[in-house]
Design a protein around this motif. Structure first.
Motif, PDB file in Angstrom:
ATOM      1  N   ASP A 250     -10.020  26.520  -4.108  1.00 26.44           N
ATOM      2  CA  ASP A 250     -10.901  27.625  -4.508  1.00 26.44           C
ATOM      3  C   ASP A 250     -12.154  27.143  -5.236  1.00 26.44           C
ATOM      4  N   GLY A 251     -12.331  25.817  -5.318  1.00 27.95           N
ATOM      5  CA  GLY A 251     -13.540  25.283  -5.926  1.00 27.95           C
ATOM      6  C   GLY A 251     -13.400  24.973  -7.407  1.00 27.95           C
ATOM      7  N   SER A 252     -12.280  25.385  -7.998  1.00 31.88           N
ATOM      8  CA  SER A 252     -12.090  25.082  -9.420  1.00 31.88           C
ATOM      9  C   SER A 252     -11.671  23.614  -9.571  1.00 31.88           C
ATOM     10  N   TYR A 253     -11.845  23.118 -10.780  1.00 29.51           N
ATOM     11  CA  TYR A 253     -11.553  21.713 -11.027  1.00 29.51           C
ATOM     12  C   TYR A 253     -10.251  21.530 -11.777  1.00 29.51           C
ATOM     13  N   TYR A 254      -9.592  20.418 -11.537  1.00 27.57           N
ATOM     14  CA  TYR A 254      -8.448  20.047 -12.373  1.00 27.57           C
ATOM     15  C   TYR A 254      -8.483  18.543 -12.598  1.00 27.57           C
ATOM     16  N   TRP A 255      -8.019  18.163 -13.777  1.00 29.28           N
ATOM     17  CA  TRP A 255      -8.009  16.746 -14.150  1.00 29.28           C
ATOM     18  C   TRP A 255      -6.601  16.199 -13.995  1.00 29.28           C
ATOM     19  N   VAL A 256      -6.507  15.012 -13.433  1.00 26.49           N
ATOM     20  CA  VAL A 256      -5.193  14.389 -13.291  1.00 26.49           C
ATOM     21  C   VAL A 256      -5.229  12.937 -13.777  1.00 26.49           C
ATOM     22  N   HIS A 257      -4.218  12.594 -14.559  1.00 25.27           N
ATOM     23  CA  HIS A 257      -4.010  11.180 -14.849  1.00 25.27           C
ATOM     24  C   HIS A 257      -3.306  10.602 -13.630  1.00 25.27           C
ATOM     25  N   THR A 258      -3.868   9.533 -13.108  1.00 18.41           N
ATOM     26  CA  THR A 258      -3.441   9.059 -11.801  1.00 18.41           C
ATOM     27  C   THR A 258      -2.968   7.609 -11.843  1.00 18.41           C
ATOM     28  N   THR A 259      -1.814   7.374 -11.206  1.00 17.02           N
ATOM     29  CA  THR A 259      -1.341   6.004 -11.014  1.00 17.02           C
ATOM     30  C   THR A 259      -1.173   5.796  -9.513  1.00 17.02           C
ATOM     31  N   ILE A 260      -1.845   4.804  -8.962  1.00 14.98           N
ATOM     32  CA  ILE A 260      -1.713   4.546  -7.533  1.00 14.98           C
ATOM     33  C   ILE A 260      -1.037   3.191  -7.327  1.00 14.98           C
ATOM     34  N   VAL A 261       0.082   3.236  -6.604  1.00 17.69           N
ATOM     35  CA  VAL A 261       0.863   2.022  -6.365  1.00 17.69           C
ATOM     36  C   VAL A 261       0.744   1.628  -4.903  1.00 17.69           C
ATOM     37  N   PRO A 262       0.230   0.440  -4.613  1.00 22.79           N
ATOM     38  CA  PRO A 262       0.159  -0.009  -3.219  1.00 22.79           C
ATOM     39  C   PRO A 262       1.508  -0.571  -2.743  1.00 22.79           C
ATOM     40  N   PHE A 263       1.855  -0.281  -1.507  1.00 23.94           N
ATOM     41  CA  PHE A 263       3.049  -0.875  -0.883  1.00 23.94           C
ATOM     42  C   PHE A 263       2.573  -1.936   0.093  1.00 23.94           C
ATOM     43  N   MET A 264       3.040  -3.167  -0.100  1.00 22.32           N
ATOM     44  CA  MET A 264       2.513  -4.284   0.680  1.00 22.32           C
ATOM     45  C   MET A 264       3.415  -4.603   1.865  1.00 22.32           C
ATOM     46  N   ASN A 265       2.800  -4.980   2.975  1.00 21.50           N
ATOM     47  CA  ASN A 265       3.589  -5.442   4.117  1.00 21.50           C
ATOM     48  C   ASN A 265       3.815  -6.953   4.009  1.00 21.50           C
ATOM     49  N   ALA A 266       4.423  -7.530   5.050  1.00 26.09           N
ATOM     50  CA  ALA A 266       4.772  -8.949   5.004  1.00 26.09           C
ATOM     51  C   ALA A 266       3.534  -9.826   4.885  1.00 26.09           C
ATOM     52  N   ASN A 267       2.395  -9.323   5.355  1.00 24.88           N
ATOM     53  CA  ASN A 267       1.156 -10.115   5.281  1.00 24.88           C
ATOM     54  C   ASN A 267       0.385  -9.874   3.983  1.00 24.88           C
ATOM     55  N   GLU A 268       1.077  -9.275   2.993  1.00 25.28           N
ATOM     56  CA  GLU A 268       0.432  -9.032   1.698  1.00 25.28           C
ATOM     57  C   GLU A 268      -0.725  -8.046   1.802  1.00 25.28           C
ATOM     58  N   LYS A 269      -0.674  -7.187   2.814  1.00 26.52           N
ATOM     59  CA  LYS A 269      -1.707  -6.152   2.952  1.00 26.52           C
ATOM     60  C   LYS A 269      -1.044  -4.798   2.675  1.00 26.52           C
ATOM     61  N   PRO A 270      -1.750  -3.911   1.957  1.00 21.16           N
ATOM     62  CA  PRO A 270      -1.141  -2.607   1.702  1.00 21.16           C
ATOM     63  C   PRO A 270      -1.001  -1.812   3.006  1.00 21.16           C
TER      64      PRO A 270
END
Ligand code: ADP
Ligand code: MG
Length: 512
Positions: A250-270
């Motif tokens: 609806d266009g309103s804003y919200y603030w989020v504390h964010t933690t992003i965790v990458p999952f890596m494959n065998a080649n060390e790529k997310p």
């Protein structure tokens, strides 16, 4: 944790299947061969002794033969076992029906197979995958039972551990799901899954979200650098943490504390990212209000003192100027005196504003319906608004919205906000005033379709003398905030550049 499960499960399953089918096969083979010819018995026994735990009992279950592996795992000596009933190894783990069923099966000449927990001589337990093959006489009655067992204690332990960690993972998942806003994206940021709370806060349905790029929620507050840095961090396999402002449907804003965790494959790529977010919108709003109040408190005291000192000489100046004007016939001088009077008025207005700051709490609260108060302010401004091609609308819910207030001061607040709105729309536009009661709070929103306030200027809003106008004094908002505060209320600002600004006033409602 999930990696353990993914790698363990198939191995366990596979191992279990191999052992089981191996045992069944060998059991069937043995019986066929034994029935065909007893002369092969010794060969078979030799082969079995190498690979399995073997015992032979008579029809009553009395042990007549045990091999070395049996002796080893049971920790008994051979002589301690021979002549004893097999239930010497009973661990008390299985219910009586279990053995009842076993005996029923083999007693009728059928092969029985299953997993049994036995007790060794030293009291320790071991699990064995067991096959019991009955040998039948000419009357089709069993005359002996051969049992072939495989030690599956390690397997059982692993299985128990697996179940525990599975449960743990499920518990963590549940807790996370309940407490946080969760999303999975692929390596490009395309949303692949979201939980219920994500849908709630963003106001999008799962269907609308899955397959979309996460930037769908971008609120244009954070710089390109900000997101570049985020992607650099998670792209290299590091966890990123930070506070982000997102935009809901609806266009309103919200603030989020964010933690992003990458999952890596065998080649060390997310290959995917897990984002765990928590709603911090309220905290952000409070921070904003506190920031403003700090400044207000310091300036307020100073302002109060100065205003008092200016008021009296100003009154004197005004009086004398008006007096001079009475006898002045020279037109030019007459005009100068008018200008002086205008300027005195301007200064007087500033002083009046400051006087409000002088006594922040000393407002006289009376019970009033704010609907006619707002209507009154709007009609007062109607003429000026029409001149500037601004339309003012007033929407409200219910017949009366009762509130404890100082009517004149509240009028001043509405006047300031609506005037600012008009001034923010040099080419005309719309102002919508909305009033409603939500959760025992009176909410009044004053929304314009004007130029908006740049993000970097938002922190200056409400600062004394902050103005972007040629003839502005930069006091209107400060005074308005102060008045609302003295009514135990709060003001929240939402603004988007070139779209418009909304001032949200929240005041305690007067309940009947
Ligand atoms: P003034 O109106 O005298 O400038 P205010 O305290 O009323 O002082 O407002 C301070 C500043 O805040 C304004 O100069 C303007 O930059 C900004 N502002 C206030 N209201 C709005 C609005 N509705 N839209 C855009 N900017 C606004
Ligand atoms: Mg103003």
């Amino acid at each position: 944790m999930s990696a353990i499960i993914e790698s363990f499960n198939p191995i366990l399953l596979f191992a279990g299947t191999v052992i089981l089918s191996g045992l069944i096969m060998s059991g069937i083979l043995i019986r066929k061969r034994l029935e065909a010819s007893n002369t092969h018995l010794h060969d078979v026994q030799a082969a079995l002794d190498e690979s399995s735990i073997v015992a032979i009992t008579d029809p009553k279950g009395i042990i007549t033969y045990v091999n070395d592996k049996f002796v080893e795992i049971s920790k008994y000596e051979e002589y301690e076992l021979l002549g004893k009933n097999h239930n010497i190894l009973n661990s008390g783990y299985h219910p009586p029906e279990f053995f009842h069923q076993l005996w029923k099966t083999i007693g009728s000449g059928e092969i029985w197979k299953g997993e049994i927990r036995n007790k060794a001589k030293d009291g320790s337990y071991y699990w064995v995958e067991t096959i019991i093959v009955p040998f039948l006489n000419k009357k089709n009655k069993p005359y002996q039972y051969v049992s072939i067992r495989t030690d599956i204690s390690a397997l059982k332990t692993a299985e128990a551990n697996l179940n525990n960690s599975l449960k743990e993972v499920n518990d963590i998942k549940f807790a996370l799901d309940q407490s946080s806003i969760i999303a999975f994206t692929d390596e490009k940021g395309i949303i692949t899954n979201v939980n219920e709370r994500f849908c709630e806060i963003s106001q999008y349905s799962r269907e609308e979200l899955i397959g979309q790029n996460h930037s769908l929620l971008n609120s244009n507050l954070h710089s390109k650098e900000f997101f570049k840095n985020l992607w650099k961090t998670i792209g290299s396999g590091e966890v990123w943490k930070g506070e982000i402002r997102n935009k809901a449907k609806d266009g309103s804003y919200y603030w989020v504390h964010t933690t992003i965790v990458p999952f890596m494959n065998a080649n060390e790529k997310p290959y995917q990212y897990l984002a765990i977010r928590n709603d911090i919108t309220e905290r952000k709003k409070t921070e904003e209000v506190l920031h403003r109040q700090d400044k207000l408190a310091a300036v307020g005291q100073l302002a109060a003192g100065v205003a008092h000192e200016i008021r009296n000489p100003l009154t004197t100046m005004k009086g004398y100027t008006e007096y001079l004007q009475l006898d002045e016939t020279n037109e030019e001088r007459q005009e100068f005196l008018s200008i002086i009077l205008d300027e005195i008025d301007r200064v007087n207005n500033i002083v009046e504003d400051f006087m409000v700051l002088a006594k922040p709490k000393a407002v006289e609260l009376e019970e009033r319906d704010i609907i006619p108060i707002i209507k009154n302010v709007i009609s007062f401004l109607e003429f000026e608004a029409r001149k500037r091609e601004v339309k003012i609308r007033f929407e409200y819910e219910g017949d009366i919205i009762q509130i404890e207030c100082d009517e004149n001061r509240l009028k001043q607040v509405f006047l300031n906000f609506i005037k600012n709105g008009i001034e923010a729309m040099p080419d005309g536009g719309d102002i919508t005033v909305r009033a409603s009661i939500v959760n025992n709070q009176v909410q009044i929103a004053i929304q314009d379709t004007g130029v908006g306030i740049p993000q970097e200027k938002l922190k200056n809003i409400g600062e004394p003398f902050f103005t972007t106008k040629k003839n502005g004094n930069g006091l209107g908002l400060m005074v308005s905030f102060k008045i609302i505060e003295s009514h135990n209320g709060k003001v929240f600002i939402e603004s988007e550049l070139n779209k418009g600004t909304t001032f949200n006033i929240v005041l305690p409602a007067k309940t009947a």
